[in-house]
Design a protein around this motif. Sequence first.
Motif, PDB file in Angstrom:
ATOM      1  N   GLU A 343      -1.318   5.001  -7.885  1.00 26.44           N
ATOM      2  CA  GLU A 343      -0.980   5.964  -7.161  1.00 26.44           C
ATOM      3  C   GLU A 343      -1.424   7.397  -7.605  1.00 26.44           C
ATOM      4  OE1 GLU A 343       1.551   5.847  -4.841  1.00 26.44           O
ATOM      5  OE2 GLU A 343       1.361   3.607  -4.867  1.00 26.44           O
ATOM      6  N   ASP A 347      -7.726   7.423  -3.926  1.00 31.70           N
ATOM      7  CA  ASP A 347      -8.162   5.645  -2.639  1.00 31.70           C
ATOM      8  C   ASP A 347      -9.379   6.050  -2.414  1.00 31.70           C
ATOM      9  OD1 ASP A 347      -5.551   5.411  -2.934  1.00 31.70           O
ATOM     10  OD2 ASP A 347      -5.256   6.068  -0.845  1.00 31.70           O
ATOM     11  N   GLN A 370      -2.593  -1.792   3.149  1.00 32.89           N
ATOM     12  CA  GLN A 370      -1.439  -0.844   2.197  1.00 32.89           C
ATOM     13  C   GLN A 370      -1.935   1.148   2.967  1.00 32.89           C
ATOM     14  OE1 GLN A 370      -1.410  -0.952  -2.419  1.00 32.89           O
ATOM     15  NE2 GLN A 370      -1.195  -2.598  -1.749  1.00 32.89           N
ATOM     16  N   MET A 371      -3.171   1.071   2.371  1.00 37.13           N
ATOM     17  CA  MET A 371      -2.939   2.463   3.501  1.00 37.13           C
ATOM     18  C   MET A 371      -3.172   2.322   4.844  1.00 37.13           C
ATOM     19  SD  MET A 371      -6.429   3.312   1.407  1.00 37.13           S
ATOM     20  CE  MET A 371      -7.237   2.955  -0.711  1.00 37.13           C
ATOM     21  N   ASP A 373      -0.503   0.940   6.045  1.00 36.49           N
ATOM     22  CA  ASP A 373       0.519   1.444   6.057  1.00 36.49           C
ATOM     23  C   ASP A 373       1.150   2.854   5.360  1.00 36.49           C
ATOM     24  OD1 ASP A 373       1.256  -0.861   6.990  1.00 36.49           O
ATOM     25  OD2 ASP A 373       1.293  -1.684   4.916  1.00 36.49           O
ATOM     26  N   ARG A 374       0.886   3.616   4.556  1.00 35.01           N
ATOM     27  CA  ARG A 374       0.636   4.812   3.930  1.00 35.01           C
ATOM     28  C   ARG A 374       0.357   6.012   5.283  1.00 35.01           C
ATOM     29  NH1 ARG A 374      -1.876   4.071  -1.457  1.00 35.01           N
ATOM     30  NH2 ARG A 374      -1.367   6.506  -1.191  1.00 35.01           N
ATOM     31  N   ASN A 375       0.101   5.437   5.905  1.00 35.63           N
ATOM     32  CA  ASN A 375      -0.822   5.936   6.515  1.00 35.63           C
ATOM     33  C   ASN A 375      -2.383   7.308   6.316  1.00 35.63           C
ATOM     34  OD1 ASN A 375      -1.578   7.227   9.279  1.00 35.63           O
ATOM     35  ND2 ASN A 375       0.187   9.011   8.438  1.00 35.63           N
ATOM     36  N   VAL A 376      -3.048   7.199   5.744  1.00 37.35           N
ATOM     37  CA  VAL A 376      -3.760   7.080   4.615  1.00 37.35           C
ATOM     38  C   VAL A 376      -4.821   7.248   4.899  1.00 37.35           C
ATOM     39  CG1 VAL A 376      -4.707   7.235   2.044  1.00 37.35           C
ATOM     40  CG2 VAL A 376      -2.500   7.045   1.757  1.00 37.35           C
TER      41      VAL A 376
END
Length: 573
Positions: A343, A347, A370-371, A373-376
Motif C-alpha cells: 500500500e 506498484d 489486485q491492481m 480490482d483497484r483500477n491501478v
Amino acid sequence: MRFTTIFRKAPIQIGHLQSSVKLLHSLPRPRPRNHTNRFFRKPKLVKTQTPEAKVYTRDTVSNIYNILKYSTWESARAQLPNLGIKWDSHIINRVLKSHPPMQKAWLFFNWASDIKGFKHDHFTYTTMLDIFGEAGRIQSMYSVFRLMKEKGVVIDTVTYTSLIHWVSSSGDVDEAVRLWKEMRGSGCEPTVVSYTAYMKMLFDGGRVDEATEVYKEMLRSRVSPNCHTYTVLMEFLVGTGKCGEALDIFFKMQEIGVQPDKAACNILIGKACKFGETSFMARVLVYMKENGIVLRYPVFLEALETLKAAGQCVDLLREVNLHITAESLCSNDTVEAEVDDMESSDDSRIISSVLLLKQSLVAVDHLLNQMKDRNVKLDSSVVSAIVERNCDRCRTEGASLALDYSSEMGIHLEKSAYLALVGYFLRENELGKVIEAVKEMVKAHHSLGVYQGATLIHRLGFGRRPRLAAEVFDLLPDDQKGVAAYTALMDVYISAGSPEKAMKIFEEMREREIVPSLGTYNVLLSGLEKTRDFQREAASLKKEKRSLVANGRFRGNVDVEEKVCDLLFARDL
C-alpha cells in the motif's frame, strides 16, 4: 427390496382383549423417560478410517533408483519383485531416465523383459539406446537398435534422431549421414528437432552446403524453425565472421514471433567471445537487458575478459547481469517485505522486483488481479516484461492475464511483447488468442510487417483456420496487403479445398494492380491442377509462370514483397 421396506415396523395385532397375564406381561413396555435429559441425544460412535497414503510415481522411481544404485544386482533383483508395483512402460522408462549406473540399467532393462505381460516399446528402447550413446558405447547402442528391429518394435523419428546425435558426437559424420538417409527411406518424417540436430552436425562437420540444403528442405516441408534452429544458424555465422548476417536472423526471428531465449543468448555471447566480436556482443546484450535475460556465470566471466582485453566498456555487461554483483542483496526477506508493504510502495517497483529478481510469476499474477480490482495502471514496459517472461516460461494463464489486464486498462504494450504473445499462442495452438493479440497490437499502432503478416496468415491456414487467417488479412493496413499477404491467403483457401475463393482473391489482387510472383503461381497451380473446374485458368497461369521464369525476373530486381512471397511459397528457387 429396499432397506425401508425391510426395516418397516409391522403393526402389533392383539387378537383378544381377555388374554392371559403371561401374554400381557410379554408385551413390550415403554421405557421410563428421564425428564431432566429429554433433549439429550447420545452421540453415535463413528469409526474413523485412516486414509491410505498416496504413492506418487516420482517416489516409486526414486526408490527403484536408490535400490539400483546402492545395492548389488543380486540384492536388487531380489528386492524388485517385492515392491508391489504394476510394471508398465511408463515406470520402466522413468527409471531408465533417472540415469542409474549404466551396467545396472542394462541389467534392469533385461530383467524387465522377463516380466509377465510386459513388453518393451520404442520409448524404453530409445531411452536405453540413449544411455549407451551418452556413455560413448556406440556398439552397444547399435545392439539395442538391432534388437528393436528383431522384435518388430516401431522405430520412429525420435529413435533415429538420437542415433544420429550420438554417432555424430563420436566423430563419425559419414555414418550419421547414412542414418539420416535410412530414416528418410523408411518413411519417418523429420521434425524440427531432427532437422536442427542434423543441421548442427553438418555445420560442425564443415559440410556447409549440405546443411544449407537441409534448411531449405525444412522450409519446403513447412516445418517451422524454432529458437534452437535459428541459434544453430547464428552460431555458425558468428563462427565464420558473418556477424551481420547473424544479426539479421537475430532480429528477423523476433519479427516472426520467435524470441531468443536464455540458452540462445548465452551460446551467442560465448561464440562471440571466442572470435572477439565485441560489437555483436553489444547488440545481444542490449536485447538481454530489455528482456531481463542474464548470462551464466562462466559466460559472464568470459565476456568480461573479452571486453577488457579489447579495451571496451563493461558497464552494459554489468547492467545485464546485476544478479552476479548484487546477488547477496536480493534475499527473500527483501522481496517479501516489499510485497507486504504494497500500500505504501510503488506498484511498478514491486512488480519489477518480484518479476526480475525472484522470478515469482505466481505472485505477479496475484498482484495483477489486485491492481485490476483497484483500477491501478502500470507502466507499459512493466506489463510488457511480464508478458514476455510468462511466454518464456510457457505460462498460458499468466500471459493471457497480462494481455487482458493491458486491454482493460488501455495499456499499449511494446511490439516485442505482442510478438511474443503471437508466437507463444501459435506454438500452443491457441489460435483464438492469437487474433486477440493481433487486434491489441493493431490498436497500439504496431505493424506486423510484410513477412510477419504473410507468415501468420500462412500458419493459421496450416492450422485449418481459414476464417482466422482472413481476419488477420483484414487487420493488415492497405500498404501491407501486397503479393505476399495475398498469396498467403490464396494458399489458405487452396489448403482448405476452396480454389474458387483463391481465384477470387487472385482477381482482387490483379484489380489492385499487384503483380504475381513465382510463389503466387506455385500456390495457385498446386490447387487448380487437381480440379476439373479450373483447367483453363490453370493452363493460362502455366503460360504466365513460364514467361516469368524465362525472363528471369524472379531472380533480378525484385522488391521486398516478392522476395518474401518467393521465400515462403516458391519451391523452384
